[in-house]
Design a protein around this motif. Structure first.
Motif, PDB file in Angstrom:
ATOM      1  N   PHE A  48       0.762  -1.164   0.117  1.00  0.00           N
ATOM      2  CA  PHE A  48      -0.068  -0.074   0.117  1.00  0.00           C
ATOM      3  C   PHE A  48       0.859   1.279  -0.152  1.00  0.00           C
ATOM      4  O   PHE A  48       0.651   2.071  -0.769  1.00  0.00           O
ATOM      5  N   ILE A  49       1.841   1.455   0.879  1.00  0.00           N
ATOM      6  CA  ILE A  49       2.406   2.521   0.897  1.00  0.00           C
ATOM      7  C   ILE A  49       3.393   2.612  -0.244  1.00  0.00           C
ATOM      8  O   ILE A  49       3.593   3.812  -0.803  1.00  0.00           O
ATOM      9  N   ALA A  84       1.233   3.769  -3.165  1.00  0.00           N
ATOM     10  CA  ALA A  84       0.809   5.097  -2.959  1.00  0.00           C
ATOM     11  C   ALA A  84       1.900   6.293  -3.384  1.00  0.00           C
ATOM     12  O   ALA A  84       1.517   6.987  -4.034  1.00  0.00           O
ATOM     13  N   LYS A  85       3.237   5.847  -2.969  1.00  0.00           N
ATOM     14  CA  LYS A  85       3.940   6.838  -3.430  1.00  0.00           C
ATOM     15  C   LYS A  85       4.313   6.931  -4.640  1.00  0.00           C
ATOM     16  O   LYS A  85       4.535   7.851  -5.254  1.00  0.00           O
ATOM     17  N   GLN A 142       1.553   8.639  -6.512  1.00  0.00           N
ATOM     18  CA  GLN A 142       1.643  10.161  -6.373  1.00  0.00           C
ATOM     19  C   GLN A 142       2.920  10.712  -7.188  1.00  0.00           C
ATOM     20  O   GLN A 142       2.659  11.845  -7.691  1.00  0.00           O
ATOM     21  N   SER A 184      -6.491  12.232  -4.946  1.00  0.00           N
ATOM     22  CA  SER A 184      -6.253  11.482  -3.465  1.00  0.00           C
ATOM     23  C   SER A 184      -7.064  10.177  -3.354  1.00  0.00           C
ATOM     24  O   SER A 184      -6.547   9.070  -3.104  1.00  0.00           O
ATOM     25  N   VAL A 232      -5.538   7.649  -5.771  1.00  0.00           N
ATOM     26  CA  VAL A 232      -4.348   7.064  -5.243  1.00  0.00           C
ATOM     27  C   VAL A 232      -4.887   5.994  -4.120  1.00  0.00           C
ATOM     28  O   VAL A 232      -4.353   4.985  -4.328  1.00  0.00           O
ATOM     29  N   PHE A 233      -5.755   6.402  -3.320  1.00  0.00           N
ATOM     30  CA  PHE A 233      -6.146   5.607  -2.409  1.00  0.00           C
ATOM     31  C   PHE A 233      -6.777   4.325  -3.036  1.00  0.00           C
ATOM     32  O   PHE A 233      -6.587   3.237  -2.646  1.00  0.00           O
ATOM     33  N   ALA A 241      -3.933   2.120  -4.536  1.00  0.00           N
ATOM     34  CA  ALA A 241      -3.295   1.384  -3.446  1.00  0.00           C
ATOM     35  C   ALA A 241      -4.108   0.213  -2.768  1.00  0.00           C
ATOM     36  O   ALA A 241      -3.472  -0.829  -2.500  1.00  0.00           O
ATOM     37  N   SER A 242      -5.171   0.576  -2.519  1.00  0.00           N
ATOM     38  CA  SER A 242      -5.935  -0.251  -1.737  1.00  0.00           C
ATOM     39  C   SER A 242      -6.214  -1.769  -2.506  1.00  0.00           C
ATOM     40  O   SER A 242      -6.225  -2.782  -2.173  1.00  0.00           O
ATOM     41  N   SER A 258      -2.968  -3.523  -3.000  1.00  0.00           N
ATOM     42  CA  SER A 258      -2.674  -4.040  -1.722  1.00  0.00           C
ATOM     43  C   SER A 258      -3.534  -5.179  -1.363  1.00  0.00           C
ATOM     44  O   SER A 258      -3.120  -6.288  -0.681  1.00  0.00           O
TER      45      SER A 258
END
Length: 101
Positions: free
Chosen positions: A17-18, A21-22, A25, A40, A43-44, A47-48, A51
């Motif tokens: 996830f981290i 997300a990076k 971005q 946002s 991206v969320f 990433a979700s 993940s």
């Protein structure tokens, strides 16, 4: 049925996830998209989803290595018999209480 995730699942999904997300971005910064709620949320969501997919892959791999856990199952007849037994116990206890008053 809900089961708790393994520690490997939690670690790997958090790291994925981290990382995603990076990376998302920086990719969107290079594309010149302005910061905001839509970006946002994008991206969320990305990433979700990635993940969650990595967590499923971890669980699948762990199930292949260790084997699928055996769930104890009973037949419907056994379950009905047990329910009737418990119901009869409750009924007799209620009758005993009401007759003692």
């Amino acid at each position: 049925m809900f089961t708790l995730p393994s520690i490997w699942n939690l670690i790997i999904t958090t790291l994925v996830f981290i990382w995603v997300a990076k990376r998302a971005q920086t990719l969107l910064d290079k594309q010149g998209l302005s910061h905001g709620t839509t970006r946002s949320l994008l991206v969320f969501t990305l990433a979700s989803l990635l993940s969650w997919g990595s967590g499923e892959a971890v669980d699948w791999t762990e199930a292949k290595i260790r084997g699928k856990p055996q769930i104890a199952s009973r037949s419907t007849e056994e379950e009905i018999a047990q329910l009737l037994e418990v119901f009869n116990q409750v009924q007799t206890a209620t009758q005993t209480k009401s007759s003692s008053y």
